[in-house]
Scaffold this active site. Structure first.
Site, PDB file in Angstrom:
ATOM      1  CG  ASN A 131      -1.728   1.256   1.362  1.00  0.00           C
ATOM      2  OD1 ASN A 131      -1.788   2.061   0.426  1.00  0.00           O
ATOM      3  ND2 ASN A 131      -2.350   1.447   2.513  1.00  0.00           N
TER       4      ASN A 131
ATOM      5  CE  LYS B  70      -0.028   3.336   4.691  1.00  0.00           C
ATOM      6  NZ  LYS B  70       0.074   3.437   6.134  1.00  0.00           N
TER       7      LYS B  70
ATOM      8  CG  HIS C  41      -5.657   2.158   5.305  1.00  0.00           C
ATOM      9  ND1 HIS C  41      -5.187   3.061   6.218  1.00  0.00           N
ATOM     10  CD2 HIS C  41      -4.679   1.256   5.122  1.00  0.00           C
ATOM     11  CE1 HIS C  41      -3.954   2.716   6.564  1.00  0.00           C
ATOM     12  NE2 HIS C  41      -3.616   1.626   5.908  1.00  0.00           N
TER      13      HIS C  41
ATOM     14  CD  GLU D 249      -2.774   5.671   6.595  1.00  0.00           C
ATOM     15  OE1 GLU D 249      -2.806   5.734   5.349  1.00  0.00           O
ATOM     16  OE2 GLU D 249      -1.839   5.120   7.216  1.00  0.00           O
TER      17      GLU D 249
ATOM     18  CD  GLU E  99      -3.222  -2.218   7.326  1.00  0.00           C
ATOM     19  OE1 GLU E  99      -2.153  -2.495   6.771  1.00  0.00           O
ATOM     20  OE2 GLU E  99      -3.795  -1.131   7.178  1.00  0.00           O
TER      21      GLU E  99
ATOM     22  N   GLY F  80       2.928   2.189  10.653  1.00  0.00           N
ATOM     23  CA  GLY F  80       3.919   3.235  10.474  1.00  0.00           C
ATOM     24  C   GLY F  80       4.663   3.604  11.747  1.00  0.00           C
TER      25      GLY F  80
ATOM     26  CB  SER G  48       5.608  -2.037  11.784  1.00  0.00           C
ATOM     27  OG  SER G  48       5.249  -0.686  12.081  1.00  0.00           O
TER      28      SER G  48
END
Ligand SMILES: O=C(CO)COP(=O)(O)O
Length: 252
Positions: free
Chosen positions: A10, A12, A96, A98, A168, A174, A214
């Protein structure tokens, strides 16, 4: 167990078009055979047609990172799932964390997107996961159960067998703080039990569940060794061709 691993990058909102094209050229002849593992890159929408045209084989599967629920109409600025399918996109990442956080996406909206993706002959990668606060207060399972139940509402058994769920944990994205393989497996196993409850054991055995957060070339093997983890959704470590190839080689 015969679930084929799926490793998806991904990206992003990263890379230039030129870098994306270079990436495709560099990795496409180095990917493991598609019968062994599915190699997927989720790229920014503006790169998708060019990346697909750059491919000289179909080993690298191209995914979008988002789409809208309608195929066409007065929806200024949105990404049509119909157009994604037309340019050759095969998967769309939805839900996701985000997008849930910065764009207020609800489970119901994600469910509508999943239906739009199937309607257009593509497959969704549906993300779910809990915050650190939820993990620490013991709310992970009810939260994830709600995310999965609402995101899958109205999808039939055949569709659920084909889609991918990405677990996730938000606290692992991250941050460099990956979940332990045991904990990730426990939660992926819980997701599988939710699918079994909603559908059947047959469907639960077929659905592929990725871990994301990660994941790096040096820790991916421990996740893939776990019973309920069928692949990974990878951010940072999918950006460089060498590291992306290393992630895939672990599956062979
Ligand atoms: O959000 C992620 C993939 O969707 C995970 O990102 P990182 O691999 O950079 O932690």
């Amino acid at each position: 167990m015969s679930r084929k691993p799926i490793i998806a990058g991904n990206w992003k909102m990263n890379k230039s078009l030129e870098e994306a094209v270079e990436f495709v050229k560099e990795v496409q002849d180095k990917l493991p055979d598609a019968s062994v593992v599915e190699s997927v890159i989720g790229a920014p929408a503006l790169f998708l047609p060019t990346m697909i045209q750059t491919r000289t084989n179909d080993q690298l599967v191209i995914a979008a990172q988002n789409c809208y629920t309608e195929d066409a109409g007065a929806f200024t600025g949105e990404i049509s799932p119909k157009l994604l399918a037309e340019v050759g996109v095969q998967y769309v990442i939805i839900g996701h964390s985000e997008r849930r956080e910065y764009f207020n996406e609800s489970n119901q909206f994600i469910n509508e997107k999943a239906k739009a993706i199937f309607r257009n002959g593509m497959l969704p990668i549906i993300c779910c996961g809990e915050s650190l606060e939820q993990r620490e207060s013991g709310e992970t399972e009810p939260w994830i159960k709600e995310q999965i139940t609402e995101a899958l509402a109205g999808l039939n058994a055949d569709q659920v067998k084909q889609l991918v769920i990405a677990y996730e944990p938000i606290w692992a994205i991250g941050t460099g703080k990956s979940s332990s393989a045991e904990l990730a497996n426990e939660t992926c196993g819980f997701i599988r039990s939710v699918v079994e409850e909603l559908y059947s054991q047959d469907v639960a055995n077929a659905v592929r569940i990725q871990y994301g957060g990660s994941v790096k070339p040096d820790n991916i093997a421990q996740y893939l060794a776990e019973e309920h983890i069928d692949g990974a959704l990878v951010g940072g470590a999918s950006l460089e061709p060498t590291s992306f190839i290393q992630l895939l080689e672990v599956t062979c």
